[in-house]
Motif scaffolding. Structure first.
Motif, mmCIF file in Angstrom:
data_model
loop_
_atom_site.group_PDB
_atom_site.id
_atom_site.type_symbol
_atom_site.label_atom_id
_atom_site.label_comp_id
_atom_site.label_asym_id
_atom_site.label_seq_id
_atom_site.Cartn_x
_atom_site.Cartn_y
_atom_site.Cartn_z
ATOM 1 N N ARG A 269 -5.456 -11.697 -0.156
ATOM 2 C CA ARG A 269 -4.430 -11.669 0.895
ATOM 3 C C ARG A 269 -3.292 -10.719 0.532
ATOM 4 O O ARG A 269 -2.756 -10.004 1.394
ATOM 5 N N VAL A 270 -2.900 -10.708 -0.736
ATOM 6 C CA VAL A 270 -1.846 -9.788 -1.183
ATOM 7 C C VAL A 270 -2.284 -8.346 -0.979
ATOM 8 O O VAL A 270 -1.514 -7.490 -0.487
ATOM 9 N N HIS A 271 -3.535 -8.036 -1.324
ATOM 10 C CA HIS A 271 -4.030 -6.675 -1.146
ATOM 11 C C HIS A 271 -4.168 -6.330 0.328
ATOM 12 O O HIS A 271 -3.941 -5.174 0.722
ATOM 13 N N VAL A 272 -4.545 -7.285 1.153
ATOM 14 C CA VAL A 272 -4.637 -7.023 2.602
ATOM 15 C C VAL A 272 -3.276 -6.643 3.161
ATOM 16 O O VAL A 272 -3.138 -5.695 3.956
ATOM 17 N N LYS A 273 -2.230 -7.409 2.774
ATOM 18 C CA LYS A 273 -0.877 -7.085 3.251
ATOM 19 C C LYS A 273 -0.458 -5.679 2.795
ATOM 20 O O LYS A 273 0.179 -4.928 3.549
ATOM 21 N N ARG A 274 -0.836 -5.347 1.556
ATOM 22 C CA ARG A 274 -0.478 -4.016 1.049
ATOM 23 C C ARG A 274 -1.190 -2.931 1.848
ATOM 24 O O ARG A 274 -0.575 -1.920 2.240
ATOM 25 N N LEU A 275 -2.490 -3.136 2.127
ATOM 26 C CA LEU A 275 -3.241 -2.132 2.869
ATOM 27 C C LEU A 275 -2.806 -2.063 4.324
ATOM 28 O O LEU A 275 -2.884 -1.002 4.952
ATOM 29 N N GLN A 276 -2.371 -3.204 4.873
ATOM 30 C CA GLN A 276 -1.845 -3.163 6.244
ATOM 31 C C GLN A 276 -0.616 -2.263 6.331
ATOM 32 O O GLN A 276 -0.444 -1.506 7.290
ATOM 33 N N THR A 277 0.243 -2.338 5.309
ATOM 34 C CA THR A 277 1.428 -1.471 5.282
ATOM 35 C C THR A 277 1.021 -0.008 5.164
ATOM 36 O O THR A 277 1.566 0.878 5.872
ATOM 37 N N LEU A 278 0.049 0.261 4.278
ATOM 38 C CA LEU A 278 -0.416 1.634 4.118
ATOM 39 C C LEU A 278 -1.122 2.135 5.367
ATOM 40 O O LEU A 278 -0.998 3.315 5.745
ATOM 41 N N ASP A 279 -1.886 1.240 6.013
ATOM 42 C CA ASP A 279 -2.612 1.648 7.212
ATOM 43 C C ASP A 279 -1.658 1.954 8.354
ATOM 44 O O ASP A 279 -1.887 2.882 9.138
ATOM 45 N N ASN A 280 -0.589 1.170 8.464
ATOM 46 C CA ASN A 280 0.401 1.430 9.519
ATOM 47 C C ASN A 280 1.062 2.793 9.337
ATOM 48 O O ASN A 280 1.469 3.443 10.312
ATOM 49 N N GLY A 281 1.183 3.219 8.098
ATOM 50 C CA GLY A 281 1.772 4.532 7.832
ATOM 51 C C GLY A 281 0.751 5.645 7.835
ATOM 52 O O GLY A 281 1.109 6.807 7.578
ATOM 53 N N ALA B 72 -1.657 6.101 5.675
ATOM 54 C CA ALA B 72 -1.890 6.615 4.326
ATOM 55 C C ALA B 72 -3.327 6.389 3.859
ATOM 56 O O ALA B 72 -3.748 6.992 2.860
ATOM 57 N N ILE B 73 -4.094 5.512 4.533
ATOM 58 C CA ILE B 73 -5.458 5.216 4.098
ATOM 59 C C ILE B 73 -6.364 5.201 5.315
ATOM 60 O O ILE B 73 -5.903 4.980 6.452
ATOM 61 N N PRO B 74 -7.660 5.421 5.082
ATOM 62 C CA PRO B 74 -8.599 5.279 6.198
ATOM 63 C C PRO B 74 -8.649 3.803 6.644
ATOM 64 O O PRO B 74 -8.554 2.895 5.811
ATOM 65 N N PRO B 75 -8.809 3.524 7.940
ATOM 66 C CA PRO B 75 -8.799 2.134 8.426
ATOM 67 C C PRO B 75 -9.911 1.260 7.843
ATOM 68 O O PRO B 75 -9.732 0.054 7.675
ATOM 69 N N PHE B 76 -11.074 1.881 7.521
ATOM 70 C CA PHE B 76 -12.181 1.034 7.040
ATOM 71 C C PHE B 76 -11.868 0.373 5.696
ATOM 72 O O PHE B 76 -12.446 -0.645 5.358
#
Length: 477
Positions: free
Chosen positions: A168-180, A182-186
């Motif tokens: 869950r912690v990593h999901v929240k981190r990737l959600q922040t990166l995805d909103n910006g 910075a990472i592919p959505p997959f």
């Protein structure tokens, strides 16, 4: 950034652990669970009643050695024609009568029949106690195994929650990166799928805990199961079982209640055969009796004087016929009191009774044949129980050895996957690695840690089974 991430993760895990700990309202230790099960189990209550019945039978067989003593009282009234008990002549007078007797009988010799009956009933009592203990040991073992299974599921739930929280912690981190952008959505989708898998594992493990609680409640014969205290930590390092299969078998045959019980039943059947054989031999008993009686016909006569009575006889004197006069005593009669009659009519007797069996329709022969069959059945039960225990020990020992080897292999597997996960996590944190590598490494480590928990509890449970056969089943506080 990496430092802030680990601080956030530690804070989340601390909050999750605190919320879980607050749910614990009441503790139930293993010893308390066993005590409740032993108290409420109907099979134990029934076995205790059988032991109590055997104790009553034993006490009665001991009392059979004592003399039999009886006091008889007979009161009655005769009307019309009857026999006078004192003159033995017929009378036509109503009268009352009473008789009293006090006697006893003691067996002098009966081929040790009573002594063998005492020994047989004593062996039966000890066998009943061993059978009761066998049930208690079996229930204790079942409660311990179910309790350990509940602890295992509890540790698995804690592991699943930790895995889900980390994901869950990593999901929240990737959600922040995805909103910006910075990472592919997959990458985010892969990790969200992993989080769903972790949450499903929490649901399944929670259901397993409820099933274990229900099983434990059924063994304890109660409706409510409170939270339990963790007596055996999943991080504890078990030690290899230190006894050989031969040592365990010898201990089981010498101490296990099931084996002791069938041995006592066989010895009891041997005494039963001796009792049946004793019925073919003569028996000698001694009897004694003191008696007295009384009747309303008994009178006490007292001489009060003499009176002249003319008789039909005569003499001739001087040619005259003169009647003969004789004196006749005159008596007064009074009723003799019952108390006085009892003393006057007191009597006693002493007798020896020799009983020699000659022909009794083959009853003794039938009893001997039946006792031999019971003895053979007891011997067969003993041998069967011994064989089953040996086979059960062999199987339990092999399973324990296999569980130990499996535990060692999984330990090595966890160590390897931990290294692989730390490397994948480090690459993923600095955005060098991708989510697929991270998810794969995490899944492998998660499954290995779950396998490790299962393997540790599996080994502990199988070791407890060997403790049961060794007669060393103890409760850890």
């Amino acid at each position: 950034m990496k430092t802030r991430y680990f601080l956030c993760l530690a804070a989340c895990l601390t909050i999750a652990h605190g919320a879980y700990a607050q749910q614990e309202v009441k503790k139930l230790t293993l010893k308390e669970a066993v005590d409740i099960a032993l108290k409420n189990n109907p099979q134990i209550a029934e076995a205790a009643l059988r032991s109590e019945s055997s104790a009553i039978t034993l006490n009665q067989s001991k009392r059979d050695l004592l003399p039999s003593i009886q006091f008889n009282v007979n009161h009655g009234m005769n009307q019309g024609r009857s026999i006078d008990p004192y003159t033995n002549s017929y009378i036509g007078q109503d009268h009352r009568f009473a008789s009293y007797s006090f006697g006893g009988n003691v067996m002098l010799f009966n081929s040790l029949l009573n002594q063998n009956a005492i020994r047989q009933n004593n062996l039966a009592l000890q066998a009943s106690k061993m059978e009761e203990l066998k049930i208690k040991e079996s229930i204790t073992l079942n409660v311990m195994l179910t309790y350990l299974q509940l602890l295992s599921n509890t540790d698995l739930l804690a592991q699943a929650k930790l895995q889900a929280e980390l994901t869950r912690v990593h999901v929240k981190r990737l959600q922040t990166l995805d909103n910006g952008g910075a990472i592919p959505p997959f990458h985010l989708y892969d990790l969200e799928g992993q989080l769903a898998t972790n949450e499903l594992s929490i649901t399944n493990t929670t259901n397993s805990i409820n099933a274990s609680k229900l099983a434990l409640a059924q063994l304890m014969n109660v409706d409510f199961i409170p939270e339990i205290s963790d007596l055996i930590s999943s991080s504890a390092v078990p030690q290899k079982y230190g006894y050989s299969v031969a040592e365990i078998q010898n201990s089981a045959l010498n101490h296990l209640a099931a084996i002791t019980g069938v041995k006592l039943r066989r010895e009891s059947a041997e005494r039963g055969l001796q009792i049946s054989k004793a019925q073919r031999f003569p028996s000698l008993s001694l009897g004694s009796n003191v008696y007295s009686n009384a009747s309303s016909l008994v009178n006490n006569f007292e001489l009060i004087g003499l009176r002249p009575v003319r008789t039909p006889d005569y003499v001739i004197l001087n040619g005259n016929q003169i009647s003969v006069i004789r004196p006749q005593p005159t008596f007064s009669s009074t009723k003799v009191p019952y108390s006085e009659q009892l003393g006057n009519h007191l009597g006693s007797s002493l007798s020896f009774n020799l009983r020699i069996p000659i022909l009794n329709s083959g009853y003794s022969k039938m009893k001997i044949a039946e006792s031999r069959v019971q003895l053979k059945r007891a011997e067969l039960s003993e041998q069967t129980e011994i064989t089953q225990v040996k086979q059960a020990v062999d199987l339990a020992y092999l399973n324990t050895e296999a569980a130990w080897e499996r535990l060692q292999s999984i330990n090595k597997q966890v160590e390897a996957y931990q290294k692989a996960f730390r490397a994948a996590q480090a690459r993923f944190t600095v955005a060098v690695g991708n989510s697929v590598d991270y998810t794969t490494a995490k899944n492998s480590l998660d499954q290995a840690q779950i396998n490790l928990i299962n393997a540790r509890y599996d080994y502990v449970m199988r070791a407890k089974i060997l403790d049961y056969y060794r007669g060393e089943l103890t409760l850890t506080e």
